[in-house]
Design an enzyme around this catalytic site. Structure first.
Site, PDB file in Angstrom:
ATOM      1  N   HIS A   8     -58.171  -5.311 -93.609  1.00  0.00           N
ATOM      2  CA  HIS A   8     -57.706  -5.198 -92.217  1.00  0.00           C
ATOM      3  C   HIS A   8     -57.930  -3.773 -91.717  1.00  0.00           C
ATOM      4  CE1 HIS A   8     -55.761  -9.084 -92.479  1.00  0.00           C
ATOM      5  NE2 HIS A   8     -54.966  -8.696 -93.462  1.00  0.00           N
ATOM      6  N   ARG A  71     -55.846  -5.587 -87.854  1.00  0.00           N
ATOM      7  CA  ARG A  71     -54.599  -5.399 -88.599  1.00  0.00           C
ATOM      8  C   ARG A  71     -53.666  -6.591 -88.380  1.00  0.00           C
ATOM      9  NH1 ARG A  71     -50.863   0.062 -88.086  1.00  0.00           N
ATOM     10  NH2 ARG A  71     -49.220  -0.553 -89.564  1.00  0.00           N
ATOM     11  N   SER A  73     -50.430  -7.216 -89.033  1.00  0.00           N
ATOM     12  CA  SER A  73     -49.112  -7.015 -88.431  1.00  0.00           C
ATOM     13  C   SER A  73     -49.208  -6.664 -86.947  1.00  0.00           C
ATOM     14  CB  SER A  73     -48.349  -5.916 -89.168  1.00  0.00           C
ATOM     15  OG  SER A  73     -49.024  -4.676 -89.058  1.00  0.00           O
ATOM     16  N   GLU A 284     -56.750  -6.101 -99.905  1.00  0.00           N
ATOM     17  CA  GLU A 284     -55.971  -5.746 -98.711  1.00  0.00           C
ATOM     18  C   GLU A 284     -55.571  -4.265 -98.767  1.00  0.00           C
ATOM     19  OE1 GLU A 284     -52.685  -8.027 -95.883  1.00  0.00           O
ATOM     20  OE2 GLU A 284     -52.410  -8.075 -98.044  1.00  0.00           O
TER      21      GLU A 284
END
Length: 342
Positions: A8, A71, A73, A284
């Site tokens: 990400h 990303r 989140s 990740e």
């Protein structure tokens, strides 16, 4: 090659977050809403954000290529309406595309979808098509819970998701099942909500008959599959009680697990329980867990160390985990690599 299927853009220039904060403020006060053109991020800023972070670690750890998406989140599909999500997804996807253009040997894109609670998934199709056609992306991230921890969406086997699946079949791409920020205080985002979603998706696929309708559909369950490998006997038993086929038939022709498991016993378990053909290398990196493990002296997310150290994989198995399985599960990635002579 060492292909990391789970990366990400967690190190994007601060201007992106500043623009997003203005966009969120504009939901209540439209006068504060920024125009897309007001976001100015130059190529040099992108290079710096990557070279000092992901690319540096990839070189140190011996990783060649990362499947790179916005990303997780920051997706925050629960914020605003579909228009907000649509604008935000387009911006984030374009940045990942620009990174893939600046570092074509090291990054290739996977798309964030402009999902929104209560909105039909089919509204995401224009952004999905654009990312495949114009950006050459090789996968999508699919959020099974756009509500952010309240689980208001139907299960992934529901027909409302079918327009997305039809596009996945058309473009021959997999989806990584990946939620975003939790706005439910009962669920920590990365420690609970992410793992809950992984586990939930596995059980939804067991309960349903999705793969009868889409026999070539492919999903990657991140973070080692959540609780599934640890409770594989439970899921085998539940499938049996539900009169479903064996998991080798019901699940493992279409569902794959990554190695984002941050200690040796976890990867040992994953590689012992899940067939090697269903395991994809991933880290990740610079994600949820960024620290150094005091027990080993190495970063928790340096997952290649665990794959190398496990006694459960032969050299041939490791080739599958590192490269072979990714080329099979991500055919557009394989095609892009072959076009470059790799």
């Amino acid at each position: 090659m060492i292909i990391d299927c789970h990366g990400h853009y967690t190190t994007a220039p601060k201007a992106l977050e500043a623009w997003r904060n203005r966009q969120i403020a504009g939901i209540k006060d439209p006068a504060q809403a920024p125009k897309v053109a007001e976001l100015k991020i130059g190529d040099d800023e992108l290079r710096e954000s990557i070279e000092a972070n992901q690319l540096k670690l990839m070189r140190e750890r011996g990783c060649d290529l990362t499947v790179f998406s916005p990303r997780a989140s920051f997706m925050a599909h629960h914020i605003g309406d579909f228009a907000v999500s649509s604008t935000w997804a387009a911006i984030c996807n374009e940045l990942c595309f620009r990174v893939s253009q600046l570092f074509p040997d090291n990054f290739i894109g996977a798309a964030m979808l402009p999902q929104s609670p209560g909105v039909e998934p089919k509204t995401c199709i224009p952004e999905l098509d654009k990312c495949m056609r114009e950006y050459g992306f090789v996968a999508i991230n699919l959020n099974p819970d756009p509500s952010g921890g309240h689980w208001t969406s139907p299960p992934l086997t529901d027909r409302s998701w079918y327009p997305i699946y039809e596009k996945m079949v058309e473009w021959d791409i997999p989806a990584m099942v990946h939620v975003s920020t939790s706005c439910n205080p009962a669920f920590h985002t990365t420690g609970a909500h992410y793992i809950n979603a992984d586990t939930t998706a596995v059980m939804q696929f067991i309960q349903g008959d999705l793969f009868k309708d889409f026999p070539t559909l492919r999903f990657v369950i991140p973070h080692g599959g959540g609780a599934a490998p640890y409770h594989w006997g439970r899921y085998r038993g539940l499938a049996q009680e539900l009169k479903k086929p064996l998991l080798t038939e019901q699940l493992l022709k279409n569902v794959f697990f990554d190695t984002c498991v941050y200690h040796q016993p976890g990867v040992d378990l994953l590689t012992k329980v899940i067939p090697v053909d269903n395991i994809l290398f991933a880290s990740e990196m610079i994600g949820a867990v960024r620290g150094i493990d005091p027990e080993t002296g190495h970063y928790y997310d340096d997952t290649k160390r665990y794959v190398e150290a496990t006694a459960n994989l032969s050299p041939e198995d490791r080739h599958k985990v590192y490269e072979g399985n990714a080329r099979r599960v991500y055919p557009r990635l394989d095609k892009a690599l072959k076009a470059r002579g790799r």
